[in-house]
Design a protein around this motif. Structure first.
Motif, PDB file in Angstrom:
ATOM      1  N   PRO B  19       0.650  -1.207  -0.071  1.00 24.70           N
ATOM      2  CA  PRO B  19      -0.073  -0.048   0.068  1.00 24.70           C
ATOM      3  C   PRO B  19       0.824   1.467   0.092  1.00 24.70           C
ATOM      4  O   PRO B  19       2.088   1.086   0.528  1.00 24.70           O
ATOM      5  N   ARG B  22       0.356   3.052   4.965  1.00 24.79           N
ATOM      6  CA  ARG B  22      -0.214   2.155   5.852  1.00 24.79           C
ATOM      7  C   ARG B  22      -0.183   2.614   7.339  1.00 24.79           C
ATOM      8  O   ARG B  22       1.071   2.965   7.825  1.00 24.79           O
ATOM      9  N   ARG B  24      -0.515   1.319  11.412  1.00 24.12           N
ATOM     10  CA  ARG B  24      -0.874   0.316  11.831  1.00 24.12           C
ATOM     11  C   ARG B  24      -0.443   0.454  13.541  1.00 24.12           C
ATOM     12  O   ARG B  24       0.274   1.038  13.980  1.00 24.12           O
ATOM     13  N   ASP B  40      -5.739   1.219  12.205  1.00 24.41           N
ATOM     14  CA  ASP B  40      -5.164   0.676  11.215  1.00 24.41           C
ATOM     15  C   ASP B  40      -5.780   1.280   9.667  1.00 24.41           C
ATOM     16  O   ASP B  40      -7.212   1.215   9.672  1.00 24.41           O
ATOM     17  N   ASP B  42      -5.171   1.361   5.426  1.00 25.49           N
ATOM     18  CA  ASP B  42      -4.181   1.202   4.113  1.00 25.49           C
ATOM     19  C   ASP B  42      -4.841   2.158   3.059  1.00 25.49           C
ATOM     20  O   ASP B  42      -6.223   2.051   2.984  1.00 25.49           O
ATOM     21  N   ASP B  44      -4.205   2.631  -1.279  1.00 28.07           N
ATOM     22  CA  ASP B  44      -3.533   1.876  -2.241  1.00 28.07           C
ATOM     23  C   ASP B  44      -2.918   3.239  -3.043  1.00 28.07           C
ATOM     24  O   ASP B  44      -3.425   4.325  -3.160  1.00 28.07           O
TER      25      ASP B  44
END
Lengths: 224, 273
Positions: B19, B22, B24, B40, B42, B44
């Motif tokens: 990605p 991101r 996390r 979290d 992501d 693209d």
């Protein structure tokens, strides 16, 4: 009674005008030192290093809370006890430069703090280095705010140069005193000194105000 | 306060589909107030993600953390597979220092609610400053690039003007050009139309629309303009209390929201407009 002698005036004026050169030189030199050192003080108070931060803040506070005359005496007369022997000029410039640097650092600080937070964030988001951020983004924007204060202290330092007479710098006041004691006449020399100071201070202040307006215009800011 | 890196995170993201962005377990606190709660997320490459939600839900914080304007308390953020909040050191990851951050920030551009153009520089100077200083472009190349971008946002004619002589909409368009001049991989829009008069919002959204169509740029946008979000996004994230309450394609979020909070929020917002 009132006894003003034009012949005496004509006699001493050239000597006083010559001393005026020294006064102006002292003001310019002192201000130059103060302007640069003041910026160092201001930036040092903004670093993340807490010890530097606090030390500089306390030095600035200390200098601002004691009289300039005392500082001049101290550098000139106490310095030699520590092995630092300076000429009257050097001692005077250090004392007056330090003194005004601590005032100017506050002016700079107010200017820097007046720059909106968004400008720092924009500089960060563009990956500009800290040096570039200060020199290209922050300081140019702090100057219009700081300029009025900087101008006031320029006139202030000029008016404080007579204090250098106490350690024998041959500026206006010192020369007027010398003339007075040579001829036992003080009316003319002191009046002339006052006149010369006025003749320089007033136009300088007016010029600085015009310069400030111009800087603000150039920066795309509204006049005050 | 920053906490030590408590978990083992990969030193970089590898594989077929990395990605562009991101998050996390990203947590951000101001004192006791948790603004982002183990987030979290992501995004693209080339995706346009819009973040919506009530004020105080952490949506602007997401962008500010990604731009590294502030530091996160725990978790990790990757940009283009490389850690952003952390840097490799002695074979492990440690918190990124300023120098590392400065390099990583060049991957990301940001447009602010209040534009934050440099007022003492002209529109053009705003756009060439960082490319010259940071990307070490020569002046001619930087000017060429900036003029192309100012043309794209319809501001070439005003290239010589200072921001104070430009309207809000014009300033925001210059700000977009300034961010693009760094050729970022990710572009962030933080409520870029919120401070604008209604009649000039269109000129800014028009530029963003153009970017979506033309460039393969990854974009994150925080906005209150639901109509625009619906029209332009690949994905909409509804934030609530520092977490993503619901996310999905705009048709789903706006057409058939699942969460009750999303329904309430959208109901209230659409009522008001």
């Amino acid at each position: 009674m009132f006894d003003w002698r034009w012949a005496f005036v004509a006699d001493i004026l050239p000597r006083l005008l010559k001393a005026t050169g020294n006064t102006v030189l002292a003001a310019l030199l002192g201000y130059g030192i103060a302007a640069i050192l003041g910026l160092v003080f201001a930036l040092a108070q903004r670093t993340a290093i807490a010890s530097v931060n606090r030390t500089v803040r306390e030095v600035v506070e200390f200098i601002r809370s004691t009289p300039l005359v005392l500082q001049i005496f101290f550098v000139f007369y106490v310095g030699p006890q520590f092995g630092i022997t300076l000429s009257p000029w050097a001692a005077g410039m250090i004392a007056i430069g330090l003194h005004y640097a601590s005032y100017l650092s506050e002016v700079y600080r107010a200017g820097i703090e007046g720059v909106p937070k968004g400008q720092w964030e924009a500089a960060l988001s563009l990956s500009l280095s800290p040096v570039r951020t200060y020199s290209r983004i922050i300081i140019p924007q702090a100057i219009p705010t700081a300029f009025a204060g900087m101008g006031n202290y320029f006139v202030g330092i000029f008016k404080d140069t007579p204090m250098l007479s106490v350690i024998g710098v041959a500026e206006l006041m010192h020369t007027a005193n010398a003339i007075g004691s040579e001829h036992y006449r003080f009316l003319e020399p002191y009046t002339l000194v006052g006149g010369i100071f006025l003749a320089i201070s007033l136009p300088t202040a007016a010029l600085l105000r015009r310069l400030e307006a111009r800087i603000r215009r150039k920066m795309g800011l509204r006049p005050r | 306060m920053k906490e030590p890196v408590q978990k083992e995170y990969p030193r970089q993201l590898e594989g077929e589909k990395v990605p562009m962005v991101r998050f996390r377990d990203v947590t951000k606190r101001y004192g006791d107030l948790v603004v982002l709660d183990s987030l979290d997320l992501d995004v693209d490459e080339g995706e346009m993600v819009t973040i919506i939600g009530p004020s105080g839900s952490g949506k602007t914080t997401v962008l500010r953390m990604l731009m590294a304007l502030e530091k996160i308390n725990s978790g990790i953020i990757y940009v283009d597979g490389q850690p952003m909040t952390h840097m490799p050191k002695n074979g492990a990851l440690t918190w990124a220092d300023e120098k590392y951050l400065r390099r990583q920030r060049t991957n990301i551009g940001m447009c602010f609610q209040h534009f934050n153009l440099f007022p003492h520089m002209t529109a053009l100077e705003n756009c060439i400053e960082a490319p010259i200083q940071v990307l070490v472009l020569n002046k001619k190349a930087a000017v060429e690039r900036a003029e192309g971008l100012l043309d794209m946002v319809g501001m070439l004619e005003k290239a010589g003007e200072h921001p104070s002589r430009l309207s809000g909409g014009q300033q925001q368009r210059v700000a977009i050009a300034r961010a693009l001049a760094m050729r970022p991989k990710v572009l962030l829009f933080d409520e870029v139309t919120s401070a604008l008069d209604p009649e000039v919002i269109g000129e800014v959204t028009q530029v963003i629309r153009k970017l979506v169509n033309k460039h393969n740029l990854t974009m994150l946008m925080v906005t209150h303009q639901m109509g625009f979000a619906r029209e332009i996004s690949d994905r909409v994230c509804f934030f609530y209390d520092g977490k993503i309450e619901e996310q999905g394609p705009p048709e789903e979020i706006f057409g058939a929201p699942q969460s009750e909070r999303t329904q309430q929020f959208l109901g209230a917002v659409l009522e008001a407009t």
